[in-house]
Design a protein around this motif. Structure first.
Motif, PDB file in Angstrom:
ATOM      1  N   UNK A  49      -4.404 -10.494   2.880  1.00 52.51           N
ATOM      2  CA  UNK A  49      -4.954  -9.205   3.267  1.00 52.51           C
ATOM      3  C   UNK A  49      -4.263  -8.099   2.476  1.00 52.51           C
ATOM      4  N   UNK A  50      -5.007  -7.055   2.186  1.00 52.98           N
ATOM      5  CA  UNK A  50      -4.470  -5.898   1.477  1.00 52.98           C
ATOM      6  C   UNK A  50      -4.687  -4.637   2.299  1.00 52.98           C
ATOM      7  N   UNK A  51      -3.755  -3.732   2.193  1.00 52.16           N
ATOM      8  CA  UNK A  51      -3.866  -2.430   2.846  1.00 52.16           C
ATOM      9  C   UNK A  51      -3.513  -1.375   1.809  1.00 52.16           C
ATOM     10  N   UNK A  52      -4.471  -0.538   1.475  1.00 57.39           N
ATOM     11  CA  UNK A  52      -4.277   0.448   0.420  1.00 57.39           C
ATOM     12  C   UNK A  52      -4.573   1.846   0.934  1.00 57.39           C
ATOM     13  N   UNK A  53      -3.953   2.821   0.329  1.00 56.39           N
ATOM     14  CA  UNK A  53      -4.220   4.226   0.602  1.00 56.39           C
ATOM     15  C   UNK A  53      -3.796   5.014  -0.623  1.00 56.39           C
ATOM     16  N   UNK A  54      -4.503   6.052  -0.928  1.00 54.49           N
ATOM     17  CA  UNK A  54      -4.160   6.835  -2.120  1.00 54.49           C
ATOM     18  C   UNK A  54      -2.760   7.432  -1.998  1.00 54.49           C
ATOM     19  N   UNK A  55      -2.357   7.746  -0.767  1.00 53.87           N
ATOM     20  CA  UNK A  55      -1.042   8.347  -0.553  1.00 53.87           C
ATOM     21  C   UNK A  55       0.090   7.351  -0.810  1.00 53.87           C
ATOM     22  N   UNK A  56      -0.205   6.070  -0.772  1.00 59.61           N
ATOM     23  CA  UNK A  56       0.831   5.052  -0.969  1.00 59.61           C
ATOM     24  C   UNK A  56       1.430   5.117  -2.372  1.00 59.61           C
ATOM     25  N   UNK A  57       0.675   5.643  -3.306  1.00 61.39           N
ATOM     26  CA  UNK A  57       1.169   5.664  -4.688  1.00 61.39           C
ATOM     27  C   UNK A  57       2.300   6.672  -4.872  1.00 61.39           C
ATOM     28  N   UNK A  58       2.351   7.680  -4.034  1.00 63.02           N
ATOM     29  CA  UNK A  58       3.341   8.737  -4.216  1.00 63.02           C
ATOM     30  C   UNK A  58       4.440   8.717  -3.170  1.00 63.02           C
ATOM     31  N   UNK A  59       4.232   7.957  -2.113  1.00 59.73           N
ATOM     32  CA  UNK A  59       5.225   7.951  -1.031  1.00 59.73           C
ATOM     33  C   UNK A  59       5.110   6.649  -0.263  1.00 59.73           C
ATOM     34  N   UNK A  60       6.254   6.004  -0.076  1.00 57.60           N
ATOM     35  CA  UNK A  60       6.227   4.772   0.696  1.00 57.60           C
ATOM     36  C   UNK A  60       6.131   5.071   2.187  1.00 57.60           C
ATOM     37  N   UNK A  61       5.288   4.329   2.849  1.00 54.64           N
ATOM     38  CA  UNK A  61       5.105   4.459   4.282  1.00 54.64           C
ATOM     39  C   UNK A  61       5.602   3.196   4.974  1.00 54.64           C
ATOM     40  N   UNK A  62       6.173   3.336   6.102  1.00 54.20           N
ATOM     41  CA  UNK A  62       6.436   2.169   6.937  1.00 54.20           C
ATOM     42  C   UNK A  62       5.076   1.653   7.397  1.00 54.20           C
ATOM     43  N   UNK A  63       4.839   0.384   7.178  1.00 52.57           N
ATOM     44  CA  UNK A  63       3.502  -0.161   7.376  1.00 52.57           C
ATOM     45  C   UNK A  63       3.557  -1.435   8.200  1.00 52.57           C
TER      46      UNK A  63
END
Length: 125
Positions: A19-33
């Motif tokens: 499974x993949x989880x993507x978001x445009x914001x992920x490229x500039x800031x790491x999120x706890x996921x």
């Protein structure tokens, strides 16, 4: 933040899916996921999570040794590699994220602000 989960499908018991989880914001800031799942007629449960730095991962006991979670450094996309799938892994899988720094991720739904749509995983015998 719009999370896009993908990769679900139908697989026989013992098989694998990623499974993949993507978001445009992920490229500039790491999120706890984290990944959660909800099987028919059951409550949502946490599956796996990864901390902000990507160096600590936690899994619910039922998937330990079978599932692995990772983050792609280039764009922050988060993956859930699911191996040795069992019938009881059948569920709608959701990814969730939150932007606050966390040294350790949490397997609690209340911790997460942003939620993606589900991707269905069906395991058959």
């Amino acid at each position: 933040v719009q999370l896009q989960a993908s990769g679900g499908g139908s697989v026989q018991a013992g098989g694998s899916l990623r499974l993949s989880c993507a978001a445009s914001e992920f490229a500039s800031h790491y999120y706890t996921t984290a990944w959660f799942r909800q099987a028919p007629g059951k409550e949502r449960e946490a599956v796996s999570c990864i901390n902000t730095d990507g160096d600590r991962i936690d899994h619910v006991d039922s998937v330990k040794g079978r599932f692995a979670m990772s983050r792609e450094a280039a764009n922050g996309t988060v993956y859930l590699q699911m191996n040795s799938l069992k019938l009881e892994d059948t569920a709608l899988y959701f990814c969730a994220a939150q932007r606050n720094y966390r040294e350790q991720c949490a397997l609690n739904a209340w911790e997460y602000t942003y939620w993606g749509q589900g991707t269905l995983v069906t395991v058959s015998s």
